[in-house]
Enzyme design. Structure first.
Site, PDB file in Angstrom:
ATOM      1  N   ASP A 189      18.839 -85.689 -66.015  1.00  0.00           N
ATOM      2  CA  ASP A 189      18.761 -86.607 -67.157  1.00  0.00           C
ATOM      3  C   ASP A 189      19.768 -87.753 -67.064  1.00  0.00           C
ATOM      4  O   ASP A 189      19.683 -88.713 -67.836  1.00  0.00           O
ATOM      5  CB  ASP A 189      18.971 -85.852 -68.472  1.00  0.00           C
ATOM      6  CG  ASP A 189      17.736 -85.057 -68.877  1.00  0.00           C
ATOM      7  OD1 ASP A 189      16.650 -85.333 -68.325  1.00  0.00           O
ATOM      8  OD2 ASP A 189      17.844 -84.171 -69.735  1.00  0.00           O
ATOM      9  N   ARG A 237      18.444 -74.539 -78.092  1.00  0.00           N
ATOM     10  CA  ARG A 237      18.665 -73.155 -77.673  1.00  0.00           C
ATOM     11  C   ARG A 237      19.182 -72.307 -78.833  1.00  0.00           C
ATOM     12  O   ARG A 237      18.746 -71.173 -79.045  1.00  0.00           O
ATOM     13  CB  ARG A 237      19.658 -73.113 -76.502  1.00  0.00           C
ATOM     14  CG  ARG A 237      19.069 -73.579 -75.184  1.00  0.00           C
ATOM     15  CD  ARG A 237      20.153 -73.901 -74.156  1.00  0.00           C
ATOM     16  NE  ARG A 237      19.596 -74.170 -72.828  1.00  0.00           N
ATOM     17  CZ  ARG A 237      19.025 -75.325 -72.484  1.00  0.00           C
ATOM     18  NH1 ARG A 237      18.940 -76.308 -73.366  1.00  0.00           N
ATOM     19  NH2 ARG A 237      18.550 -75.497 -71.253  1.00  0.00           N
ATOM     20  N   LYS A 273      21.462 -81.997 -78.243  1.00  0.00           N
ATOM     21  CA  LYS A 273      20.067 -81.558 -78.368  1.00  0.00           C
ATOM     22  C   LYS A 273      19.844 -80.270 -77.583  1.00  0.00           C
ATOM     23  O   LYS A 273      19.183 -79.350 -78.068  1.00  0.00           O
ATOM     24  CB  LYS A 273      19.148 -82.665 -77.867  1.00  0.00           C
ATOM     25  CG  LYS A 273      17.673 -82.312 -77.838  1.00  0.00           C
ATOM     26  CD  LYS A 273      16.801 -83.526 -77.592  1.00  0.00           C
ATOM     27  CE  LYS A 273      16.894 -84.036 -76.166  1.00  0.00           C
ATOM     28  NZ  LYS A 273      15.972 -83.330 -75.254  1.00  0.00           N
ATOM     29  N   SER A 274      20.413 -80.190 -76.381  1.00  0.00           N
ATOM     30  CA  SER A 274      20.214 -79.008 -75.539  1.00  0.00           C
ATOM     31  C   SER A 274      20.755 -77.747 -76.210  1.00  0.00           C
ATOM     32  O   SER A 274      20.101 -76.696 -76.211  1.00  0.00           O
ATOM     33  CB  SER A 274      20.909 -79.201 -74.185  1.00  0.00           C
ATOM     34  OG  SER A 274      20.327 -80.252 -73.462  1.00  0.00           O
ATOM     35  N   ARG A 311      14.976 -92.005 -72.882  1.00  0.00           N
ATOM     36  CA  ARG A 311      16.054 -92.321 -71.938  1.00  0.00           C
ATOM     37  C   ARG A 311      15.843 -93.664 -71.234  1.00  0.00           C
ATOM     38  O   ARG A 311      16.805 -94.226 -70.710  1.00  0.00           O
ATOM     39  CB  ARG A 311      16.231 -91.184 -70.932  1.00  0.00           C
ATOM     40  CG  ARG A 311      16.610 -89.876 -71.608  1.00  0.00           C
ATOM     41  CD  ARG A 311      17.320 -88.903 -70.706  1.00  0.00           C
ATOM     42  NE  ARG A 311      17.441 -87.607 -71.357  1.00  0.00           N
ATOM     43  CZ  ARG A 311      18.361 -87.298 -72.268  1.00  0.00           C
ATOM     44  NH1 ARG A 311      19.254 -88.216 -72.634  1.00  0.00           N
ATOM     45  NH2 ARG A 311      18.395 -86.095 -72.819  1.00  0.00           N
TER      46      ARG A 311
END
Length: 414
Positions: free
Chosen positions: A296, A26, A21-22, A372
Protein backbone atom coordinates in the site's frame (compact mmCIF):
# COMPACT_ATOMS: atom_id res chain seq x y z
CA UNK A 1 -15.95 16.72 -9.36
CA UNK A 2 -12.39 18.05 -9.47
CA UNK A 3 -10.11 19.64 -6.89
CA UNK A 4 -7.24 21.91 -7.86
CA UNK A 5 -4.63 21.90 -5.12
CA UNK A 6 -1.91 24.44 -4.46
CA UNK A 7 0.60 24.25 -1.61
CA UNK A 8 1.54 27.05 0.82
CA UNK A 9 5.01 28.61 0.73
CA UNK A 10 5.60 27.53 4.33
CA UNK A 11 4.65 24.08 5.59
CA UNK A 12 4.22 23.96 9.36
CA UNK A 13 1.22 22.08 10.71
CA UNK A 14 -0.20 19.60 13.22
CA UNK A 15 -2.30 16.75 11.79
CA UNK A 16 -4.68 14.63 13.84
CA UNK A 17 -4.43 11.45 11.83
CA UNK A 18 -7.36 9.05 11.40
CA UNK A 19 -7.34 5.80 13.33
CA UNK A 20 -5.83 2.77 11.63
CA UNK A 21 -8.23 1.14 9.16
CA UNK A 22 -6.28 -2.13 9.28
CA UNK A 23 -6.48 -2.36 13.07
CA UNK A 24 -10.09 -1.14 13.23
CA UNK A 25 -11.34 -3.76 10.78
CA UNK A 26 -9.55 -6.61 12.52
CA UNK A 27 -10.64 -5.41 15.96
CA UNK A 28 -14.30 -5.35 14.88
CA UNK A 29 -14.26 -8.94 13.60
CA UNK A 30 -12.38 -10.25 16.65
CA UNK A 31 -14.57 -8.19 19.01
CA UNK A 32 -17.69 -9.71 17.47
CA UNK A 33 -16.30 -13.26 17.59
CA UNK A 34 -15.45 -12.70 21.27
CA UNK A 35 -19.03 -11.73 22.12
CA UNK A 36 -17.80 -8.32 23.31
CA UNK A 37 -20.38 -5.74 24.38
CA UNK A 38 -18.37 -2.53 23.97
CA UNK A 39 -16.97 -1.51 20.60
CA UNK A 40 -13.22 -0.83 20.40
CA UNK A 41 -12.33 2.80 21.12
CA UNK A 42 -11.18 5.32 18.48
CA UNK A 43 -12.44 3.31 15.53
CA UNK A 44 -11.65 4.64 12.07
CA UNK A 45 -14.45 6.73 10.52
CA UNK A 46 -13.56 5.62 6.98
CA UNK A 47 -15.97 3.92 4.57
CA UNK A 48 -14.31 0.49 4.89
CA UNK A 49 -14.78 0.41 8.65
CA UNK A 50 -18.29 1.89 8.54
CA UNK A 51 -19.58 -0.92 6.31
CA UNK A 52 -18.27 -3.56 8.74
CA UNK A 53 -19.84 -1.77 11.73
CA UNK A 54 -23.17 -1.57 9.90
CA UNK A 55 -23.02 -5.20 8.79
CA UNK A 56 -22.23 -6.49 12.29
CA UNK A 57 -24.92 -4.29 13.85
CA UNK A 58 -27.74 -5.08 11.42
CA UNK A 59 -26.79 -8.49 9.95
CA UNK A 60 -29.33 -8.09 7.10
CA UNK A 61 -30.00 -10.85 4.57
CA UNK A 62 -28.07 -8.89 1.94
CA UNK A 63 -24.89 -7.20 3.12
CA UNK A 64 -23.47 -4.61 0.72
CA UNK A 65 -19.86 -3.80 1.60
CA UNK A 66 -19.58 -1.43 -1.39
CA UNK A 67 -15.89 -1.05 -2.44
CA UNK A 68 -14.34 -2.40 0.77
CA UNK A 69 -12.07 -5.30 -0.18
CA UNK A 70 -11.02 -5.90 3.43
CA UNK A 71 -14.67 -6.14 4.47
CA UNK A 72 -15.44 -8.59 1.66
CA UNK A 73 -12.67 -10.94 2.74
CA UNK A 74 -13.11 -10.64 6.50
CA UNK A 75 -16.93 -10.91 6.34
CA UNK A 76 -16.76 -13.96 4.06
CA UNK A 77 -14.91 -15.92 6.74
CA UNK A 78 -16.93 -14.37 9.58
CA UNK A 79 -20.33 -15.22 8.07
CA UNK A 80 -19.15 -18.81 7.46
CA UNK A 81 -19.05 -19.45 11.22
CA UNK A 82 -22.08 -17.38 12.27
CA UNK A 83 -25.76 -18.35 12.16
CA UNK A 84 -28.06 -17.58 9.26
CA UNK A 85 -27.83 -17.18 5.50
CA UNK A 86 -26.55 -13.93 3.99
CA UNK A 87 -25.70 -12.64 0.53
CA UNK A 88 -22.46 -10.65 0.55
CA UNK A 89 -22.14 -8.19 -2.33
CA UNK A 90 -20.49 -4.90 -3.30
CA UNK A 91 -19.81 -2.44 -6.12
CA UNK A 92 -19.45 -3.42 -9.77
CA UNK A 93 -15.65 -3.33 -9.35
CA UNK A 94 -15.96 -5.60 -6.28
CA UNK A 95 -17.85 -8.11 -8.40
CA UNK A 96 -14.72 -8.40 -10.56
CA UNK A 97 -12.22 -8.83 -7.71
CA UNK A 98 -11.28 -12.52 -7.24
CA UNK A 99 -12.32 -14.31 -4.06
CA UNK A 100 -11.99 -17.99 -5.11
CA UNK A 101 -8.84 -18.70 -3.08
CA UNK A 102 -10.62 -17.76 0.15
CA UNK A 103 -13.89 -19.47 -0.77
CA UNK A 104 -12.09 -22.70 -1.71
CA UNK A 105 -10.15 -22.63 1.58
CA UNK A 106 -13.32 -22.10 3.64
CA UNK A 107 -15.12 -24.84 1.72
CA UNK A 108 -12.30 -27.24 2.62
CA UNK A 109 -13.06 -26.38 6.25
CA UNK A 110 -16.71 -27.28 5.60
CA UNK A 111 -18.18 -23.84 4.88
CA UNK A 112 -21.39 -23.53 2.85
CA UNK A 113 -20.68 -20.80 0.26
CA UNK A 114 -22.27 -20.41 -3.20
CA UNK A 115 -21.50 -17.97 -5.99
CA UNK A 116 -24.56 -15.90 -6.85
CA UNK A 117 -23.11 -14.68 -10.15
CA UNK A 118 -19.81 -15.42 -11.89
CA UNK A 119 -17.80 -18.33 -10.49
CA UNK A 120 -14.84 -17.10 -8.44
CA UNK A 121 -16.21 -13.62 -7.76
CA UNK A 122 -18.74 -11.91 -5.47
CA UNK A 123 -21.64 -11.83 -4.73
CA UNK A 124 -21.60 -14.82 -2.35
CA UNK A 125 -24.44 -16.65 -0.59
CA UNK A 126 -23.08 -17.83 2.76
CA UNK A 127 -24.87 -20.11 5.22
CA UNK A 128 -23.05 -20.10 8.53
CA UNK A 129 -22.43 -23.19 10.65
CA UNK A 130 -20.05 -24.73 13.17
CA UNK A 131 -16.85 -25.68 11.32
CA UNK A 132 -14.47 -28.43 12.39
CA UNK A 133 -11.18 -26.78 11.37
CA UNK A 134 -7.86 -28.61 11.28
CA UNK A 135 -5.05 -28.52 8.72
CA UNK A 136 -5.38 -26.14 5.78
CA UNK A 137 -2.82 -25.41 3.07
CA UNK A 138 -2.95 -22.24 0.93
CA UNK A 139 -0.44 -20.23 -1.13
CA UNK A 140 1.60 -17.66 0.79
CA UNK A 141 1.75 -15.21 -2.11
CA UNK A 142 -1.97 -14.33 -2.02
CA UNK A 143 -3.42 -11.25 -0.35
CA UNK A 144 -2.70 -11.26 3.37
CA UNK A 145 -6.37 -10.37 3.91
CA UNK A 146 -7.34 -13.91 2.84
CA UNK A 147 -4.89 -15.32 5.37
CA UNK A 148 -5.99 -12.94 8.13
CA UNK A 149 -9.67 -13.75 7.46
CA UNK A 150 -8.98 -17.46 8.01
CA UNK A 151 -6.80 -16.90 11.05
CA UNK A 152 -9.33 -14.74 12.87
CA UNK A 153 -12.00 -17.48 12.83
CA UNK A 154 -9.44 -20.09 13.95
CA UNK A 155 -10.10 -19.87 17.72
CA UNK A 156 -13.79 -20.75 17.34
CA UNK A 157 -13.25 -23.75 15.04
CA UNK A 158 -13.79 -27.08 16.83
CA UNK A 159 -10.24 -28.27 16.19
CA UNK A 160 -8.67 -24.84 15.79
CA UNK A 161 -6.64 -24.19 12.65
CA UNK A 162 -3.23 -25.26 11.40
CA UNK A 163 -2.53 -22.97 8.46
CA UNK A 164 0.35 -23.94 6.17
CA UNK A 165 1.52 -21.31 3.67
CA UNK A 166 3.19 -22.65 0.54
CA UNK A 167 5.77 -20.81 -1.56
CA UNK A 168 6.79 -17.21 -0.90
CA UNK A 169 4.95 -15.41 1.90
CA UNK A 170 4.13 -11.79 1.03
CA UNK A 171 2.68 -8.98 3.19
CA UNK A 172 3.92 -10.80 6.31
CA UNK A 173 3.66 -7.69 8.56
CA UNK A 174 -0.11 -7.72 8.02
CA UNK A 175 -0.26 -11.38 9.06
CA UNK A 176 1.80 -10.62 12.16
CA UNK A 177 -0.51 -7.69 12.96
CA UNK A 178 -3.46 -10.09 12.89
CA UNK A 179 -1.69 -12.59 15.14
CA UNK A 180 -0.73 -9.87 17.62
CA UNK A 181 -4.30 -8.61 17.86
CA UNK A 182 -5.69 -12.15 18.22
CA UNK A 183 -3.37 -12.70 21.19
CA UNK A 184 -4.51 -9.41 22.73
CA UNK A 185 -8.05 -10.82 22.74
CA UNK A 186 -6.90 -14.08 24.38
CA UNK A 187 -6.25 -16.35 21.40
CA UNK A 188 -3.51 -19.00 21.55
CA UNK A 189 -1.76 -18.59 18.19
CA UNK A 190 1.85 -18.82 17.02
CA UNK A 191 4.18 -19.54 14.11
CA UNK A 192 5.30 -23.14 14.73
CA UNK A 193 7.41 -23.27 11.57
CA UNK A 194 8.52 -20.56 9.12
CA UNK A 195 5.53 -21.52 6.94
CA UNK A 196 2.98 -22.74 9.50
CA UNK A 197 0.67 -20.96 11.96
CA UNK A 198 -1.16 -22.91 14.68
CA UNK A 199 -4.37 -21.50 16.16
CA UNK A 200 -5.65 -23.51 19.11
CA UNK A 201 -9.42 -23.87 19.77
CA UNK A 202 -9.39 -21.40 22.64
CA UNK A 203 -12.17 -18.77 22.48
CA UNK A 204 -11.52 -15.04 22.45
CA UNK A 205 -12.43 -12.91 25.44
CA UNK A 206 -13.82 -9.38 25.29
CA UNK A 207 -11.70 -6.46 26.48
CA UNK A 208 -11.30 -2.70 26.20
CA UNK A 209 -9.29 -1.85 23.09
CA UNK A 210 -7.91 1.44 21.77
CA UNK A 211 -7.07 1.90 18.07
CA UNK A 212 -3.85 3.78 17.26
CA UNK A 213 -3.48 6.25 14.40
CA UNK A 214 -2.89 5.08 10.85
CA UNK A 215 0.67 4.86 9.50
CA UNK A 216 -0.70 4.48 5.95
CA UNK A 217 -2.33 7.91 6.26
CA UNK A 218 0.89 9.29 7.74
CA UNK A 219 2.72 8.28 4.54
CA UNK A 220 1.11 11.08 2.52
CA UNK A 221 2.37 13.70 4.98
CA UNK A 222 5.85 12.18 4.77
CA UNK A 223 5.53 12.54 1.01
CA UNK A 224 4.55 16.21 1.36
CA UNK A 225 7.51 16.88 3.64
CA UNK A 226 9.86 15.19 1.16
CA UNK A 227 8.45 17.16 -1.79
CA UNK A 228 8.17 20.50 0.00
CA UNK A 229 10.63 23.16 -1.16
CA UNK A 230 10.44 24.79 2.28
CA UNK A 231 13.76 23.80 3.91
CA UNK A 232 12.31 24.53 7.35
CA UNK A 233 9.12 22.54 6.80
CA UNK A 234 7.80 20.76 9.87
CA UNK A 235 4.81 18.42 10.20
CA UNK A 236 3.60 16.95 13.50
CA UNK A 237 1.45 13.80 13.32
CA UNK A 238 -0.58 12.69 16.35
CA UNK A 239 -1.39 9.27 17.79
CA UNK A 240 1.38 7.17 16.24
CA UNK A 241 3.25 4.43 18.07
CA UNK A 242 6.94 3.62 18.00
CA UNK A 243 7.12 -0.16 17.76
CA UNK A 244 3.75 -0.27 15.96
CA UNK A 245 2.70 -3.61 14.49
CA UNK A 246 1.31 -1.82 11.43
CA UNK A 247 3.36 -2.87 8.42
CA UNK A 248 3.18 0.61 6.92
CA UNK A 249 5.11 2.03 9.89
CA UNK A 250 8.07 1.08 7.65
CA UNK A 251 7.36 4.40 5.94
CA UNK A 252 9.57 6.20 8.48
CA UNK A 253 12.59 4.12 7.48
CA UNK A 254 12.03 4.30 3.73
CA UNK A 255 11.46 8.06 3.76
CA UNK A 256 14.64 8.53 5.78
CA UNK A 257 16.34 7.58 2.48
CA UNK A 258 14.51 10.48 0.82
CA UNK A 259 15.57 13.11 3.32
CA UNK A 260 12.85 12.96 5.99
CA UNK A 261 13.78 12.74 9.68
CA UNK A 262 11.28 11.21 12.14
CA UNK A 263 11.34 12.22 15.79
CA UNK A 264 9.05 10.72 18.45
CA UNK A 265 8.25 12.94 21.43
CA UNK A 266 9.39 10.22 23.87
CA UNK A 267 11.28 6.93 23.85
CA UNK A 268 8.23 4.96 25.00
CA UNK A 269 7.12 2.18 22.68
CA UNK A 270 3.53 1.09 22.03
CA UNK A 271 2.21 4.41 23.38
CA UNK A 272 0.34 6.83 21.06
CA UNK A 273 2.36 10.01 20.73
CA UNK A 274 3.14 12.89 18.40
CA UNK A 275 5.76 12.41 15.69
CA UNK A 276 7.63 15.37 14.18
CA UNK A 277 8.84 15.27 10.57
CA UNK A 278 11.67 17.51 9.35
CA UNK A 279 14.14 17.53 6.48
CA UNK A 280 17.55 15.99 7.22
CA UNK A 281 19.28 17.07 4.00
CA UNK A 282 20.30 13.53 3.02
CA UNK A 283 18.84 11.72 0.02
CA UNK A 284 19.74 8.68 -2.06
CA UNK A 285 20.37 9.07 -5.78
CA UNK A 286 18.40 5.89 -6.59
CA UNK A 287 15.88 3.75 -4.69
CA UNK A 288 15.49 0.00 -5.18
CA UNK A 289 12.99 -1.55 -2.79
CA UNK A 290 10.87 -4.69 -2.35
CA UNK A 291 7.35 -3.60 -1.40
CA UNK A 292 6.09 -7.17 -0.98
CA UNK A 293 5.53 -6.56 2.74
CA UNK A 294 4.02 -3.08 2.36
CA UNK A 295 2.30 -2.85 -1.05
CA UNK A 296 0.00 0.00 0.00
CA UNK A 297 3.03 2.31 0.20
CA UNK A 298 4.05 1.76 -3.42
CA UNK A 299 1.97 4.57 -4.96
CA UNK A 300 3.34 7.07 -2.44
CA UNK A 301 6.95 6.28 -3.31
CA UNK A 302 6.39 6.09 -7.07
CA UNK A 303 5.05 9.65 -7.06
CA UNK A 304 7.63 10.95 -4.58
CA UNK A 305 10.62 9.49 -6.42
CA UNK A 306 9.53 10.76 -9.82
CA UNK A 307 8.91 14.30 -8.56
CA UNK A 308 12.27 14.25 -6.75
CA UNK A 309 14.08 12.93 -9.85
CA UNK A 310 15.13 9.69 -8.14
CA UNK A 311 15.18 6.63 -10.46
CA UNK A 312 13.73 3.50 -8.86
CA UNK A 313 13.00 -0.19 -9.25
CA UNK A 314 10.17 -1.44 -7.03
CA UNK A 315 9.49 -5.17 -6.74
CA UNK A 316 6.93 -7.25 -4.83
CA UNK A 317 3.96 -5.48 -6.42
CA UNK A 318 1.93 -8.49 -7.63
CA UNK A 319 -1.08 -7.68 -5.40
CA UNK A 320 -1.41 -4.18 -6.87
CA UNK A 321 -3.20 -5.56 -9.91
CA UNK A 322 -6.17 -6.81 -7.83
CA UNK A 323 -6.65 -3.77 -5.61
CA UNK A 324 -9.39 -1.15 -6.07
CA UNK A 325 -7.95 -0.80 -9.56
CA UNK A 326 -4.94 -2.22 -11.39
CA UNK A 327 -2.57 0.15 -9.61
CA UNK A 328 0.43 -0.66 -11.82
CA UNK A 329 -1.43 0.39 -14.97
CA UNK A 330 -3.00 3.38 -13.21
CA UNK A 331 0.41 4.62 -12.05
CA UNK A 332 1.93 4.25 -15.52
CA UNK A 333 -0.93 6.15 -17.13
CA UNK A 334 -1.22 9.01 -14.61
CA UNK A 335 2.53 9.55 -14.21
CA UNK A 336 2.71 9.49 -18.02
CA UNK A 337 0.35 12.47 -18.10
CA UNK A 338 2.92 14.34 -16.01
CA UNK A 339 5.76 13.37 -18.33
CA UNK A 340 7.29 10.43 -16.44
CA UNK A 341 7.72 7.22 -18.47
CA UNK A 342 7.32 4.19 -16.19
CA UNK A 343 7.79 0.55 -17.16
CA UNK A 344 6.49 -2.67 -15.61
CA UNK A 345 7.73 -6.25 -15.72
CA UNK A 346 6.24 -9.65 -14.82
CA UNK A 347 3.17 -8.05 -13.26
CA UNK A 348 5.11 -7.38 -10.06
CA UNK A 349 7.87 -4.87 -10.91
CA UNK A 350 7.61 -1.16 -11.66
CA UNK A 351 10.64 0.93 -12.56
CA UNK A 352 11.66 4.38 -13.76
CA UNK A 353 15.12 5.08 -15.17
CA UNK A 354 14.67 8.84 -15.35
CA UNK A 355 13.02 8.88 -18.78
CA UNK A 356 10.76 11.89 -19.29
CA UNK A 357 8.70 13.39 -22.07
CA UNK A 358 6.64 16.52 -22.51
CA UNK A 359 3.81 16.52 -19.92
CA UNK A 360 0.23 16.88 -21.09
CA UNK A 361 -0.96 20.48 -20.73
CA UNK A 362 -3.61 20.98 -18.03
CA UNK A 363 -3.48 17.28 -17.16
CA UNK A 364 -5.79 16.07 -14.39
CA UNK A 365 -5.24 12.92 -12.36
CA UNK A 366 -7.85 10.17 -12.60
CA UNK A 367 -8.40 8.22 -9.37
CA UNK A 368 -10.10 5.01 -10.67
CA UNK A 369 -12.32 4.73 -7.55
CA UNK A 370 -9.06 4.16 -5.67
CA UNK A 371 -8.48 6.24 -2.53
CA UNK A 372 -4.72 5.79 -2.64
CA UNK A 373 -4.47 7.32 -6.12
CA UNK A 374 -5.98 10.58 -4.81
CA UNK A 375 -3.97 10.49 -1.58
CA UNK A 376 -0.62 9.73 -3.23
CA UNK A 377 -0.98 12.26 -6.05
CA UNK A 378 -2.24 15.23 -4.00
CA UNK A 379 1.24 15.95 -2.51
CA UNK A 380 2.43 16.81 -6.04
CA UNK A 381 1.02 20.25 -5.15
CA UNK A 382 4.18 20.80 -3.10
CA UNK A 383 6.03 21.09 -6.46
CA UNK A 384 3.30 22.52 -8.70
CA UNK A 385 -0.52 22.79 -8.72
CA UNK A 386 -2.30 19.50 -9.38
CA UNK A 387 -5.87 18.64 -10.37
CA UNK A 388 -7.45 15.51 -8.85
CA UNK A 389 -10.58 13.99 -10.43
CA UNK A 390 -13.24 12.43 -8.21
CA UNK A 391 -11.42 13.44 -5.01
CA UNK A 392 -14.20 12.11 -2.77
CA UNK A 393 -12.69 8.60 -3.04
CA UNK A 394 -10.49 9.44 -0.02
CA UNK A 395 -13.45 8.63 2.26
CA UNK A 396 -12.51 4.96 1.87
CA UNK A 397 -9.63 5.40 4.32
CA UNK A 398 -9.03 9.09 5.17
CA UNK A 399 -12.31 11.06 5.12
CA UNK A 400 -10.83 14.30 6.54
CA UNK A 401 -7.86 14.46 4.17
CA UNK A 402 -8.93 17.53 2.20
CA UNK A 403 -9.90 19.38 5.38
CA UNK A 404 -6.50 18.54 6.87
CA UNK A 405 -4.81 19.91 3.74
CA UNK A 406 -6.75 23.17 4.06
CA UNK A 407 -5.80 23.43 7.75
CA UNK A 408 -2.14 23.06 6.69
CA UNK A 409 -2.51 26.08 4.36
CA UNK A 410 -3.16 24.31 1.06
CA UNK A 411 -5.68 25.81 -1.35
CA UNK A 412 -8.23 23.19 -2.35
CA UNK A 413 -10.60 24.57 -4.98
CA UNK A 414 -13.44 22.75 -6.69
Amino acid sequence: MQYKIEAPNRLNTVVNLPASKSISNRALIIYSLSGGKDLPQNLSDCDDTEVIIEALREMPEEINIKAAGTAMRFMTAYLSVMGGTHVLTGTERMKHRPIAVLVDALRRLGANIEYVGEEGFPPLRITGSTLEGGLLEIPGNISSQYISALLMIGPILEKGLELRLTGDIISKPYIDLTLCMMREFGADVEWTLPDTILVKPKPYHGRDYFIESDWSSASYWYEMLALSEDRDAEIRLTGLMDGSKQGDSMVKYIFSLLGVKTQFESKEVNVPQTVTLRKNGLCVSRLDYDFGSVPDLAQTFVVACCLMGIPFRFTGLSTLKIKETDRIEALKKEMGKLGYVLHDQDGSILFWDGECRQPQPDASIDTYEDHRMALAFAPIACRHPVIINNPQVVTKSYPRFWEDLKSAGFEVKS
